[in-house]
Design an enzyme around this catalytic site. Structure first.
Site, PDB file in Angstrom:
ATOM      1  N   ARG A  49     -10.971 -20.224 -11.015  1.00  0.00           N
ATOM      2  CA  ARG A  49     -10.042 -20.322  -9.879  1.00  0.00           C
ATOM      3  C   ARG A  49      -9.405 -18.974  -9.584  1.00  0.00           C
ATOM      4  NH1 ARG A  49      -6.798 -25.811 -11.164  1.00  0.00           N
ATOM      5  NH2 ARG A  49      -8.124 -27.170  -9.929  1.00  0.00           N
ATOM      6  N   ASP A  88     -13.190 -24.253  -7.586  1.00  0.00           N
ATOM      7  CA  ASP A  88     -12.471 -25.285  -8.303  1.00  0.00           C
ATOM      8  C   ASP A  88     -13.519 -26.015  -9.157  1.00  0.00           C
ATOM      9  OD1 ASP A  88     -11.279 -27.526  -9.234  1.00  0.00           O
ATOM     10  OD2 ASP A  88     -10.612 -28.284  -7.284  1.00  0.00           O
ATOM     11  N   LYS A 139     -14.935 -24.439 -29.916  1.00  0.00           N
ATOM     12  CA  LYS A 139     -14.029 -25.366 -30.578  1.00  0.00           C
ATOM     13  C   LYS A 139     -12.672 -25.333 -29.865  1.00  0.00           C
ATOM     14  CE  LYS A 139     -11.828 -22.418 -34.018  1.00  0.00           C
ATOM     15  NZ  LYS A 139     -10.559 -22.253 -33.383  1.00  0.00           N
ATOM     16  N   HIS A 169     -18.262 -19.328 -34.118  1.00  0.00           N
ATOM     17  CA  HIS A 169     -18.743 -17.948 -34.251  1.00  0.00           C
ATOM     18  C   HIS A 169     -18.863 -17.508 -35.709  1.00  0.00           C
ATOM     19  CE1 HIS A 169     -14.446 -16.949 -34.481  1.00  0.00           C
ATOM     20  NE2 HIS A 169     -14.789 -15.786 -34.980  1.00  0.00           N
ATOM     21  N   GLU A 207      -5.489 -13.726 -42.506  1.00  0.00           N
ATOM     22  CA  GLU A 207      -5.562 -12.669 -41.484  1.00  0.00           C
ATOM     23  C   GLU A 207      -4.244 -11.938 -41.384  1.00  0.00           C
ATOM     24  OE1 GLU A 207      -7.892 -14.125 -37.817  1.00  0.00           O
ATOM     25  OE2 GLU A 207      -6.701 -15.828 -38.443  1.00  0.00           O
ATOM     26  N   ASP A 226      -7.097 -25.139 -36.602  1.00  0.00           N
ATOM     27  CA  ASP A 226      -7.691 -23.928 -36.032  1.00  0.00           C
ATOM     28  C   ASP A 226      -8.779 -23.339 -36.941  1.00  0.00           C
ATOM     29  OD1 ASP A 226      -7.868 -21.714 -34.178  1.00  0.00           O
ATOM     30  OD2 ASP A 226      -6.745 -20.498 -35.617  1.00  0.00           O
ATOM     31  N   HIS A 231     -14.090 -23.594 -38.954  1.00  0.00           N
ATOM     32  CA  HIS A 231     -14.826 -22.495 -39.585  1.00  0.00           C
ATOM     33  C   HIS A 231     -15.018 -22.686 -41.097  1.00  0.00           C
ATOM     34  CE1 HIS A 231     -14.248 -20.596 -35.779  1.00  0.00           C
ATOM     35  NE2 HIS A 231     -13.001 -20.242 -35.972  1.00  0.00           N
ATOM     36  N   LYS A 330      -2.018 -16.834 -41.089  1.00  0.00           N
ATOM     37  CA  LYS A 330      -1.803 -15.726 -40.149  1.00  0.00           C
ATOM     38  C   LYS A 330      -0.643 -14.874 -40.636  1.00  0.00           C
ATOM     39  CE  LYS A 330      -3.997 -17.254 -36.048  1.00  0.00           C
ATOM     40  NZ  LYS A 330      -5.214 -16.498 -36.114  1.00  0.00           N
TER      41      LYS A 330
HETATM   42  O1  LIG Z   1     -11.913 -13.029 -37.709  1.00  0.00           O
HETATM   43  P1  LIG Z   1     -12.385 -13.543 -36.394  1.00  0.00           P
HETATM   44  O2  LIG Z   1     -13.840 -13.444 -36.201  1.00  0.00           O
HETATM   45  O3  LIG Z   1     -11.598 -12.957 -35.253  1.00  0.00           O
HETATM   46  O4  LIG Z   1     -12.078 -15.096 -36.395  1.00  0.00           O
HETATM   47  C1  LIG Z   1     -10.787 -15.564 -36.620  1.00  0.00           C
HETATM   48  C2  LIG Z   1     -10.270 -16.302 -35.402  1.00  0.00           C
HETATM   49  O5  LIG Z   1     -11.080 -17.450 -35.207  1.00  0.00           O
HETATM   50  C3  LIG Z   1     -10.694 -18.245 -34.094  1.00  0.00           C
HETATM   51  O6  LIG Z   1     -11.582 -19.310 -33.949  1.00  0.00           O
HETATM   52  C4  LIG Z   1      -9.303 -18.748 -34.301  1.00  0.00           C
HETATM   53  O7  LIG Z   1      -8.906 -19.542 -33.186  1.00  0.00           O
HETATM   54  C5  LIG Z   1      -8.346 -17.591 -34.469  1.00  0.00           C
HETATM   55  O8  LIG Z   1      -7.022 -18.064 -34.720  1.00  0.00           O
HETATM   56  C6  LIG Z   1      -8.814 -16.698 -35.591  1.00  0.00           C
HETATM   57  O9  LIG Z   1      -7.996 -15.536 -35.591  1.00  0.00           O
END
Ligand SMILES: O=P(O)(O)OC[C@H]1O[C@@H](O)[C@H](O)[C@@H](O)[C@@H]1O
Length: 493
Positions: A49, A88, A139, A169, A207, A226, A231, A330
């Site tokens: 959009r 849209d 996701k 990923h 992280e 998350d 993951h 985090k």
């Molecule tokens: O270390 P990478 O590859 O950035 O993956 C971590 C991230 O993966 C994402 O899927 C999460 O939503 C994030 O919160 C996270 O920081």
């Protein structure tokens, strides 16, 4: 590694092209793929959009592809034929026009919030899509087992399951894929990959990033949903699966689902199997970080955790009785992205030896990639005096980003790195008791200072020691990529 060149022409239709995911991860990911395979024919069509034009979108595509590593000529070639269509996405006729614009095989990528993706899917269902159409999705795949099942059914009304690519990923992270190669290519690892020899496994992803302006999504999700639900359970499934005969996508999906079906929380008392905390103000490498609850968009009464730890078990012949600890946080002081395999003590140490012979472990650092073994050996001086030594080798960097890797499989119509419907549902089922316990406040929410290692006492002493040693190794790892040995620190406490 040899890379396959493909001449297949693919239209990459990004729904939500004006958003953060497209700019930050998808286009740079595509750029990193093009850096390795510059001949790929990809027509990028962005739809959203947002008030972009084809000219401004082309500039964005060129810039982000280059950021991902594509050379200027390739970035220019792909950007030059990109298009932006302001639309849209809930309007069926607009969607029909988008699909019409596709050349070659069509990949529709949902860079959209899940609720919108679901609605767009309901519209796509009414269209006559080209037979080659594949769907790529991010996701979260639903919000619990039931909604994941509904979402899967909705997707499967648009295309068959073998054309649905649920993207995680982490499955494109080279060190995660390496778990399969390393385990099944090394005779010495195969016989010990079970409860008889392994005492505990930890899958950790701490992280140093904080919220990064993502409250809109993250405050509803928290670390458990998350990271652990998605993951880390995917890593667990790959780590613990039965031997695979070939890298066949169906076989891998079957083996992962088999593990996930056998995976349950550790025991009935939530306080024993789960912990949660959130960060307060602090500083990370000189960067000051506000308290999570003071971040814009955070609703403190939601009690969203920014650090979660969960212990699960895999009730099968190979793993019964072995705790698997999943943890991610985090705003942590030292990033720590590891799979740690703790071995059981030997049945008998020859009398006469002294010193430390317990705590043997294998440590797989996911980022930066490294594999280390902590082994008991004879130290300097008294030949009968054992000591823990770490033998460690850095892994060469990946050829492309994790997104580049998953996009490559998606463009090539290979589902090896995608999450099958049953796995997506099982992952919600596994964490459901913990989500419920958090919602019912059965697990107190603790606090930790941003920049710290989280609340004390969550991980065992040997894990804390490995984390400290690993941080030291990381700070020197860029100096060379040779194997080395270091003497491990004594465990804390
Ligand atoms: O270390 P990478 O590859 O950035 O993956 C971590 C991230 O993966 C994402 O899927 C999460 O939503 C994030 O919160 C996270 O920081």
């Amino acid at each position: 590694m040899t890379t396959k060149q493909t001449t297949k022409s693919v239209t990459f239709l990004i729904l939500g092209a004006g958003g953060d995911l497209t700019q930050r991860l998808l286009l740079p990911g595509l750029g990193s793929l093009l850096a390795v395979e510059s001949d790929r024919e990809v027509q990028v069509i962005g739809a959203d959009r947002a008030d972009l034009t084809t000219a401004s979108f082309r500039a964005l595509v060129r810039d982000r592809l280059k950021k991902g590593g594509a050379d200027a000529k390739t970035a220019g070639r792909i950007a030059g034929k990109a298009h932006y269509i302001k639309a849209d996405l809930l309007d069926p006729s607009a969607l029909a026009d988008l699909v019409q614009a596709a050349e070659g095989e069509l990949v529709v990528y949902f860079a959209l919030p899940p609720a919108i993706s679901m609605k767009v899917c309901a519209q796509l269902e009414k269209l006559d899509l080209p037979a080659s159409t594949r769907l790529g999705l991010e996701k979260p795949f639903g919000a619990d087992e039931k909604s994941a099942r509904q979402f899967n059914k909705q997707l499967q009304r648009v295309v068959d399951e073998d054309r649905i690519f649920r993207v995680d990923h982490f499955l494109g992270v080279s060190t995660v894929l390496n778990l399969i190669g390393m385990r099944f290519a090394n005779r010495m690892l195969q016989p010990i990959w079970n409860a008889e020899h392994i005492e505990r496994v930890e899958i950790l992803y701490d992280e140093d990033l904080a919220l990064e302006g993502r409250a809109g999504y993250y405050d509803q999700a928290g670390a458990l949903r998350d990271m652990l639900q998605s993951h880390l359970l995917q890593i667990l499934a790959i780590f613990a699966m039965e031997p695979i005969a070939s890298l066949d996508p169906q076989e891998l999906a079957d083996l992962k689902a088999q593990v996930l079906r056998a995976t349950h929380i550790w025991e009935n008392n939530p306080k024993e199997y789960a912990q949660r905390a959130r960060y307060t103000a602090g500083s990370i490498n000189g960067r000051s970080v506000p308290s999570y609850v003071k971040e814009k968009g955070v609703e403190s009464s939601r009690n969203t955790e920014t650090l979660a730890q969960l212990t699960v078990q895999i009730d099968n012949n190979r793993w019964a009785g072995v705790p698997f600890v999943l943890r991610s946080g985090k705003a942590m002081g030292a990033p720590r992205k590891q799979v740690i395999v703790y071995f059981r003590d030997v049945p008998h140490l020859p009398k006469g030896f002294i010193g430390d012979h317990t705590g043997d472990a294998m440590i797989i650092d996911l980022k930066p990639g490294r594999v280390s073994f902590k082994l008991s050996m004879n130290a300097e001086g008294d030949p009968l005096d054992l000591e823990q030594k770490t033998l460690s080798a850095d892994l060469a960097g990946a050829q492309m980003t994790a997104y580049g890797e998953v996009l490559r499989y998606l463009m090539d119509d290979n589902q090896l790195l995608s999450v099958r419907a049953d796995s997506a549902e099982l992952c919600w089922k596994i964490v459901a008791p913990a989500i419920k316990a958090f919602e019912q406040n059965l697990v107190p929410i603790q606090q930790y200072k941003a920049g710290s290692d989280g609340p004390e006492g969550w991980l065992a002493d040997d894990s804390v020691a490995i984390g400290q040693e690993s941080a030291e190794l990381t700070s020197t790892s860029n100096k060379g990529r040779t194997a080395r040995t270091t003497t491990a620190r004594p465990a804390k406490g």
